[in-house]
Design an enzyme around this catalytic site. Structure first.
Site, PDB file in Angstrom:
ATOM      1  N   SER A   1       0.819  -1.226   0.000  1.00 46.00           N
ATOM      2  CA  SER A   1       0.000   0.000   0.000  1.00 46.00           C
ATOM      3  C   SER A   1       0.846   1.266   0.000  1.00 46.00           C
ATOM      4  CB  SER A   1      -0.928   0.025   1.219  1.00 46.00           C
ATOM      5  OG  SER A   1      -1.560  -1.207   1.391  1.00 46.00           O
TER       6      SER A   1
ATOM      7  N   HIS B   1       3.058   4.257   7.812  1.00 45.84           N
ATOM      8  CA  HIS B   1       2.049   4.266   8.878  1.00 45.84           C
ATOM      9  C   HIS B   1       2.455   5.149  10.045  1.00 45.84           C
ATOM     10  CE1 HIS B   1      -0.592   1.220   7.208  1.00 45.84           C
ATOM     11  NE2 HIS B   1       0.469   0.471   6.915  1.00 45.84           N
TER      12      HIS B   1
ATOM     13  N   LYS C   1     -11.392  -5.942   9.008  1.00 51.09           N
ATOM     14  CA  LYS C   1     -10.593  -4.728   9.004  1.00 51.09           C
ATOM     15  C   LYS C   1     -10.977  -3.741   7.907  1.00 51.09           C
ATOM     16  CE  LYS C   1      -5.988  -4.175  10.776  1.00 51.09           C
ATOM     17  NZ  LYS C   1      -4.570  -4.396  10.656  1.00 51.09           N
TER      18      LYS C   1
ATOM     19  N   ARG D   1       2.362 -10.858   1.896  1.00 50.66           N
ATOM     20  CA  ARG D   1       2.977 -10.541   3.175  1.00 50.66           C
ATOM     21  C   ARG D   1       3.680 -11.784   3.709  1.00 50.66           C
ATOM     22  NH1 ARG D   1      -2.297  -9.301   2.997  1.00 50.66           N
ATOM     23  NH2 ARG D   1      -3.008  -7.161   3.331  1.00 50.66           N
TER      24      ARG D   1
ATOM     25  N   ILE E   1       9.004  -9.863   7.748  1.00 53.69           N
ATOM     26  CA  ILE E   1       8.700  -8.445   7.950  1.00 53.69           C
ATOM     27  C   ILE E   1       7.424  -8.104   7.181  1.00 53.69           C
ATOM     28  CG2 ILE E   1       9.618  -6.101   7.872  1.00 53.69           C
ATOM     29  CD1 ILE E   1      11.466  -7.865   9.452  1.00 53.69           C
TER      30      ILE E   1
ATOM     31  N   CYS F   1      -2.648   4.430 -19.948  1.00 53.07           N
ATOM     32  CA  CYS F   1      -2.646   3.521 -21.107  1.00 53.07           C
ATOM     33  C   CYS F   1      -1.682   2.362 -20.900  1.00 53.07           C
ATOM     34  CB  CYS F   1      -2.397   4.267 -22.413  1.00 53.07           C
ATOM     35  SG  CYS F   1      -0.671   4.382 -22.929  1.00 53.07           S
TER      36      CYS F   1
ATOM     37  N   CYS G   1       3.764   3.918 -25.275  1.00 49.98           N
ATOM     38  CA  CYS G   1       5.215   4.136 -25.224  1.00 49.98           C
ATOM     39  C   CYS G   1       6.047   2.862 -25.178  1.00 49.98           C
ATOM     40  CB  CYS G   1       5.586   5.037 -24.044  1.00 49.98           C
ATOM     41  SG  CYS G   1       5.289   4.305 -22.427  1.00 49.98           S
TER      42      CYS G   1
HETATM   43  C1  LIG Z   1      -0.263  -6.392   0.548  1.00 46.95           C
HETATM   44  C2  LIG Z   1       0.783  -5.728   1.387  1.00 46.95           C
HETATM   45  C3  LIG Z   1       0.581  -4.422   1.863  1.00 46.95           C
HETATM   46  C4  LIG Z   1       1.542  -3.796   2.653  1.00 46.95           C
HETATM   47  N1  LIG Z   1       1.355  -2.491   3.015  1.00 46.95           N
HETATM   48  C5  LIG Z   1       2.330  -1.854   3.737  1.00 46.95           C
HETATM   49  C6  LIG Z   1       2.208  -0.495   4.065  1.00 46.95           C
HETATM   50  O1  LIG Z   1       1.285   0.193   3.606  1.00 46.95           O
HETATM   51  N2  LIG Z   1       3.137   0.088   4.865  1.00 46.95           N
HETATM   52  C7  LIG Z   1       4.188  -0.630   5.351  1.00 46.95           C
HETATM   53  O2  LIG Z   1       4.968  -0.073   6.090  1.00 46.95           O
HETATM   54  N3  LIG Z   1       4.354  -1.919   5.013  1.00 46.95           N
HETATM   55  C8  LIG Z   1       3.461  -2.551   4.216  1.00 46.95           C
HETATM   56  N4  LIG Z   1       3.624  -3.853   3.859  1.00 46.95           N
HETATM   57  C9  LIG Z   1       4.813  -4.554   4.318  1.00 46.95           C
HETATM   58  C10 LIG Z   1       6.029  -4.281   3.450  1.00 46.95           C
HETATM   59  O3  LIG Z   1       5.693  -4.310   2.102  1.00 46.95           O
HETATM   60  C11 LIG Z   1       7.062  -5.322   3.762  1.00 46.95           C
HETATM   61  O4  LIG Z   1       7.309  -5.299   5.115  1.00 46.95           O
HETATM   62  C12 LIG Z   1       8.366  -5.105   3.044  1.00 46.95           C
HETATM   63  O5  LIG Z   1       8.190  -4.895   1.683  1.00 46.95           O
HETATM   64  C13 LIG Z   1       9.252  -6.290   3.269  1.00 46.95           C
HETATM   65  O6  LIG Z   1      10.455  -6.087   2.604  1.00 46.95           O
HETATM   66  P1  LIG Z   1      11.532  -7.217   2.497  1.00 46.95           P
HETATM   67  O7  LIG Z   1      12.735  -6.586   1.958  1.00 46.95           O
HETATM   68  O8  LIG Z   1      11.598  -7.958   3.764  1.00 46.95           O
HETATM   69  O9  LIG Z   1      10.888  -8.285   1.487  1.00 46.95           O
HETATM   70  P2  LIG Z   1      10.880  -8.329  -0.094  1.00 46.95           P
HETATM   71  O10 LIG Z   1      10.604  -7.020  -0.664  1.00 46.95           O
HETATM   72  O11 LIG Z   1       9.988  -9.452  -0.458  1.00 46.95           O
HETATM   73  O12 LIG Z   1      12.380  -8.667  -0.479  1.00 46.95           O
HETATM   74  C14 LIG Z   1      12.925  -9.932  -0.381  1.00 46.95           C
HETATM   75  C15 LIG Z   1      13.904 -10.104  -1.497  1.00 46.95           C
HETATM   76  O13 LIG Z   1      14.629 -11.292  -1.310  1.00 46.95           O
HETATM   77  C16 LIG Z   1      14.874 -11.896  -2.557  1.00 46.95           C
HETATM   78  N5  LIG Z   1      15.144 -13.325  -2.333  1.00 46.95           N
HETATM   79  C17 LIG Z   1      14.315 -14.257  -1.830  1.00 46.95           C
HETATM   80  N6  LIG Z   1      14.906 -15.457  -1.789  1.00 46.95           N
HETATM   81  C18 LIG Z   1      16.153 -15.295  -2.273  1.00 46.95           C
HETATM   82  C19 LIG Z   1      17.256 -16.166  -2.493  1.00 46.95           C
HETATM   83  N7  LIG Z   1      17.186 -17.482  -2.195  1.00 46.95           N
HETATM   84  N8  LIG Z   1      18.383 -15.671  -3.027  1.00 46.95           N
HETATM   85  C20 LIG Z   1      18.476 -14.344  -3.356  1.00 46.95           C
HETATM   86  N9  LIG Z   1      17.465 -13.481  -3.147  1.00 46.95           N
HETATM   87  C21 LIG Z   1      16.324 -13.942  -2.616  1.00 46.95           C
HETATM   88  C22 LIG Z   1      13.590 -11.626  -3.294  1.00 46.95           C
HETATM   89  O14 LIG Z   1      13.787 -11.732  -4.695  1.00 46.95           O
HETATM   90  C23 LIG Z   1      13.243 -10.228  -2.843  1.00 46.95           C
HETATM   91  O15 LIG Z   1      13.767  -9.251  -3.712  1.00 46.95           O
HETATM   92  C24 LIG Z   1       2.700  -4.491   3.025  1.00 46.95           C
HETATM   93  C25 LIG Z   1       2.914  -5.776   2.527  1.00 46.95           C
HETATM   94  C26 LIG Z   1       1.993  -6.363   1.669  1.00 46.95           C
HETATM   95  C27 LIG Z   1       2.297  -7.683   1.065  1.00 46.95           C
END
Ligand SMILES: Cc1cc2nc3c(=O)[nH]c(=O)nc-3n(C[C@H](O)[C@H](O)[C@H](O)COP(=O)(O)OP(=O)(O)OC[C@H]3O[C@@H](n4cnc5c(N)ncnc54)[C@H](O)[C@@H]3O)c2cc1C
Ligand SMILES: Cc1cc2nc3c(=O)[nH]c(=O)nc-3n(C[C@H](O)[C@H](O)[C@H](O)COP(=O)(O)OP(=O)(O)OC[C@H]3O[C@@H](n4cnc5c(N)ncnc54)[C@H](O)[C@@H]3O)c2cc1C
Lengths: 469, 420
Positions: A45, A49, A248, A309, A334, A434, A439
């Site tokens: 989103s 927050h 929610k 998530r 996370i 679009c 593009c």
């Molecule tokens: C629907 C939804 C709504 C949300 N809304 C909010 C919000 O409004 N505000 C907020 O604060 N948070 C929000 N969150 C939470 C937030 O998006 C996440 O907490 C955050 O993006 C997590 O980041 P990350 O880096 O842990 O995970 P990711 O962004 O998933 O990064 C993990 C990375 O690890 C890589 N990876 C995985 N396995 C391997 C491997 N074996 N080798 C190499 N690379 C690997 C993946 O390719 C990926 O790039 C939301 C989450 C979701 C799903």
């Protein structure tokens, strides 16, 4: 031999890599995909927050509020769009009023600044397009919206500028520790050695950690689906429905670019990479959204998407050194508000690493990053730029008004785009109503020429998503 | 720099309107086009079938455009290519951007809006599933194939059986992409019968009427498309799914006039046409600003676009020429009665009409053997018989000055049964 390997280049891994790049450390960040930010961090989103939601006295609540306060400076330094637009949690009846009071108390305990209850008159004054019948609302002024993939990309790019090595298409499939040295091996057999490993692999976090030892935590995927509507001045704040026994509700929020986002729902998925959208899911979201903003018109939809998530049962984040393997840190599971908390999380991780490595801060750390946003320039600035480089005088993406110069810049930057969607996430060419219909052919030509590819080799997004045959 | 007329868009509408204004005596005419050449969408329509009405011969899209380009070459009309109009401000200044002039503000005594239309996308109809490569609009595919000489896929399905969908079915087949079918939500095709025969039947491509796409499958490149039959409310019926192993899905699900440029302007807009409101002179609610072509409302045939554009050009000449005070203000609003989805123009200033006004409109469903009735103040002014009308085919009727003078401030146009 590296000092630190970060696995995963989502918002968490990128934030950590950039924070650590302030120190005299040799760092490598790897991701299994062809670009940064292809997991949860690209499909959420994008709300920074305020912190009214997490249970008080938890680490999540603390990191949420701390992280929130860091966004202005971070986004300013990195030229990333961010706006404190405020949030409203709206209530329709007496039960809701009670809940809103509880949320207010929780906000106060969590240290959320400026949160207060406002009456219906003030609600409609702020947001005239909300559905009738709202009796009061919790107003959270510190809540914000951010360009989430822009931020992730900018963090990682700035880390690279400060000496961090980024390896894409590096899917970690084996991790070993021999004495004090880790060996991290990819599917292709590439190996990197380091003293510290930071696992920030999101939904894959449990699997990655289990490459080195058994884990007690259990990460499950919960999908959230969305509508992205065309630009419209429907709401300026982020609108939540007061949680009730019926659930929610969904949120309605403007994005930093002026579109409207509606969603998400929350459904368990077996496969953590399942980002499909479903008819039932979309119907459910649109129905719920109309309860709070009945003027929404889903005919203005320009794209649907979904993100997954990474949740652990306890609703807490898994952050810390592995109990069995020294110098192996998990920063996984996370879920929301992970984006908000991410700068605070990276500070925590930095403290541990600095202590362990005894490293020093670099004097030549570059904390600023510039990016051209052509449409934001004054007429004089526009003409100065075109004088220097004619490619800024050609609009390629008509919907978002993106120039050829901006697209070339997004490809030529240190962490340049290698895909059509990569260009879109960096400079918004193709992000408008679009959806690249106009593009995409031009962007494909530019990518092809810049990267020395043939047309057939250009991909839309993932490896294998070739556009032409 | 001040121009008598600035035309925004160099497609068939922009070319024909600029030319006609010039021929009617407007001196300084500028046509602005964002692409590298004028001709608009015609440049990628290399099939024939253009110009039967206007030139009494069958031309391809580029040939049709060339006729106008040749005529314009004989005039002093100025054309700016590679130039994007960014904005029209309250003083009717046109803000343009290109590599040579930079960001520049130019003045027009009159303006014609002729920006054409864009295609509806997957998002507009919220097709569920994943988001792989290989799902693209018919127009984008047409550009890849006809302009850039690329191949978009090996096996394709097409959603939408309007003329663009049909023509692309044939085009892909000729380029070696196997087309497994054309899928249409309605119980009838919206394309010309000629195109169904020449583009589908001749290539043995099945047409799935009353069907729609209900799932898109594939992580990277498209792998499968699921279609389902729909009920009378256009809702998919469970259990009727058919699976197609295709790497390409073309979407031909409608066109929308492209009017982003006027979003911030105070100008009357018609939510039915998705274009501006115009009167008999193709003039908008802002004096001196006119509109025509697909930016005003989506046309079936380019010939109709040219006719309408010519009218707009003539109106500009009149507007710049006459002493405006002499013209009266008796305005008639055209009301959509039963069966109509829109009319263009939406209003008529009777005093500006010389002899006749053509009114274009569309109907909401298929009609057989009906009457189109023109009424004002409960009084029947005129009726026309129609044995066949389709939503996809634009209709046109002529109102004479005599008829208009019998009307008060409103005219209702409606469809009624024969026996009424
Ligand atoms: C629907 C939804 C709504 C949300 N809304 C909010 C919000 O409004 N505000 C907020 O604060 N948070 C929000 N969150 C939470 C937030 O998006 C996440 O907490 C955050 O993006 C997590 O980041 P990350 O880096 O842990 O995970 P990711 O962004 O998933 O990064 C993990 C990375 O690890 C890589 N990876 C995985 N396995 C391997 C491997 N074996 N080798 C190499 N690379 C690997 C993946 O390719 C990926 O790039 C939301 C989450 C979701 C799903
Ligand atoms: C690319 C392009 C090519 C053109 N080619 C010509 C030409 O050859 N000759 C000429 O004179 N002019 C041409 N024109 C201009 C012409 O004026 C019209 O634009 C054209 O005739 C409009 O018809 P269409 O079939 O493309 O769209 P539409 O008539 O809008 O067809 C869309 C179809 O999709 C169906 N549909 C919508 N949603 C769904 C769903 N969910 N499931 C299933 N079906 C659905 C609709 O029912 C409809 O039948 C062209 C214009 C463009 C932009």
């Amino acid at each position: 031999m590296r000092d630190v390997i970060v696995i995963g280049s989502g918002i968490i891994g990128s934030n950590i890599a950039r924070e650590l790049s302030k120190y005299d450390l040799k760092i490598t960040i790897v991701d299994k995909e062809n670009d940064v930010c292809k997991g949860a961090s690209k499909a959420n989103s994008a709300i920074v927050h305020g912190g009214h939601d997490p249970e008080s006295n938890t680490l999540v609540a603390k990191l949420n509020v701390e992280g929130n306060e860091m966004f202005e400076e971070l986004c300013k330094d990195l030229s990333v769009p961010f706006k404190r637009n405020g949030a409203l949690v709206v209530g329709f009846n007496d039960d809701d009023k009670k809940t809103l009071n509880e949320l207010l108390n929780r906000s106060i305990k969590n240290g959320v600044k400026g949160a207060r209850i406002i009456n219906s008159e003030e609600v409609y004054k702020k947001e005239p397009n909300l559905t009738a019948g709202i009796v009061s609302a919790l107003f959270v002024p510190s809540s914000g919206i951010v360009g989430v993939y822009e931020l992730t990309i900018a963090l990682c790019e700035n880390a690279i500028v400060n000496g961090v090595q980024f390896k894409n298409n590096f899917c970690v499939k084996e991790i070993n520790k021999d004495g004090d040295v880790f060996t991290v091996e990819s599917e292709n057999g590439d190996k990197i050695k380091s003293k510290i490993v930071i696992n920030a692999s999101g939904i894959e976090g449990q699997k990655t950690s289990e490459l080195i030892c058994e884990e007690e935590f259990d990460i499950k995927g919960y999908k959230g689906e969305y509508y992205l509507l065309d630009k419209e001045n429907l709401v300026t704040s982020t609108i939540f429905k007061c949680p009730s026994k019926h659930g929610k509700g969904v949120l309605i929020t403007p994005t930093v670019h002026g579109n409207i986002i509606v969603g998400p729902n929350n459904n368990f998925v077996e496969n953590g990479e399942d980002r499909t959208v479903s008819k039932d899911g979309l119907e459910d979201i649109s129905k719920k959204a109309l309860e709070t903003v009945d003027k929404l018109d889903f005919r203005n939809n320009i794209r649907n998407f979904a993100g997954v998530r990474a949740k652990v049962g306890t609703n807490e984040f898994i952050i810390g050194e592995n109990k069995k393997i020294e110098s192996f840190y998990n920063v996984v599971g996370i879920a929301s508000p992970g984006l908000t908390a991410s700068p605070a999380i990276s500070n925590m991780v930095r403290e541990w690493v600095v202590e362990k490595m005894g490293c020093k801060i670099k004097k030549d750390f570059i904390n600023k990053r510039e990016q051209t946003y052509f449409h934001e320039l004054s007429i004089e600035e526009k003409n100065e730029l075109i004088e220097k480089d004619k490619s800024y005088g050609q609009i390629v993406c008509r919907c978002e008004g993106i120039t050829e110069g901006e697209i070339l810049e997004s490809i030529r930057r240190p962490l340049g785009a290698v895909t059509i969607e990569g260009v879109k996430r960096r400079c918004r060419a193709g992000a408008g109503r679009c959806q690249g219909g106009f593009c995409q052919t031009r962007v494909l030509e530019l990518l092809k020429n810049e990267k020395g590819l043939s047309s057939k080799e250009v991909v839309l997004d993932n490896n294998g998503s070739n556009i032409l045959v | 720099m001040t121009y008598d007329l600035i035309v925004i868009g160099g497609g068939p509408a922009g070319l024909a309107s600029g030319l006609s204004a010039f021929e009617e005596g407007v001196n300084k005419v500028l046509i602005i086009e964002r692409d590298v050449e004028v001709g608009g969408i015609l440049n990628q329509c290399i099939h024939n079938g253009f110009g039967l009405h206007t030139f009494k011969e069958e031309l391809t899209g580029p040939e049709y455009a060339q006729k106008y380009i040749d005529m314009i070459k004989e005039t002093d009309i100025e054309i700016k290519l590679n130039t994007m109009v960014m904005k029209i401000d309250d003083e009717k200044n046109v803000h343009i951007l290109n590599s040579e002039d930079g960001y520049k503000v130019i003045k027009g005594r009159s303006i014609i809006l002729a920006m054409g239309c864009r295609e509806r996308t997957r998002g507009a109809i919220s097709i569920p599933g994943s988001r792989p490569a290989g799902v693209l609009t018919a127009g984008t595919a047409q550009k890849y194939v006809n302009m850039l000489g690329e191949k978009v896929g090996n096996k394709a399905l097409i959603l939408g059986s309007g003329d663009i969908g049909l023509i692309m079915a044939r085009r892909l087949s000729l380029e070696g992409t196997e087309v497994l079918g054309v899928v249409e939500l309605m119980e009838h095709s919206n394309g010309l019968t000629r195109n169904i025969v020449q583009c589908l039947d001749d290539y043995d491509i099945p047409l799935y009427l009353s069907h729609t796409v209900t799932n898109i499958i594939g992580d990277n490149r498209l792998e499968k498309v699921i279609i389902s039959k729909v009920d009378e409310n256009k809702k998919p019926i469970e259990g009727t799914e058919k699976e197609f192993d295709v790497d390409t899905l073309l979407l031909s699900v409608g066109l929308i006039p492209e009017n982003d440029l006027i979003n911030d302007m105070d100008i009357d807009f018609d939510n039915r046409t998705k274009g501006v409101v115009v009167n008999e002179s193709m003039e908008t609610s802002v004096e001196g600003i006119f509109s025509c072509g697909n930016a005003l409302h989506v046309h079936d045939l380019v010939d109709f676009v040219s006719t309408e554009a010519k009218e707009a050009g003539r109106s500009v000449a009149k507007y710049l020429g006459v002493d405006k005070k002499e013209v009266g203000k008796k305005e008639i609003i055209l009301k959509n009665g039963v069966g109509l989805t829109y009319t263009v123009p939406q209003k008529i200033n009777v005093d500006k009409v010389e002899k006749i006004v053509g009114v274009m409109f569309r109907v909401n469903k298929i009609y057989e053997n009906v009457k189109i009735v023109i009424e004002s103040n409960g009084k029947k002014i005129k009726e026309y018989n129609r044995d066949h009308m389709l939503p996809a085919e634009m209709e046109k009727i002529i109102l004479t000055k005599d008829m208009l003078e019998q009307c008060n401030e409103e005219i209702e146009i409606k469809v009624t049964d024969m026996e009424v």
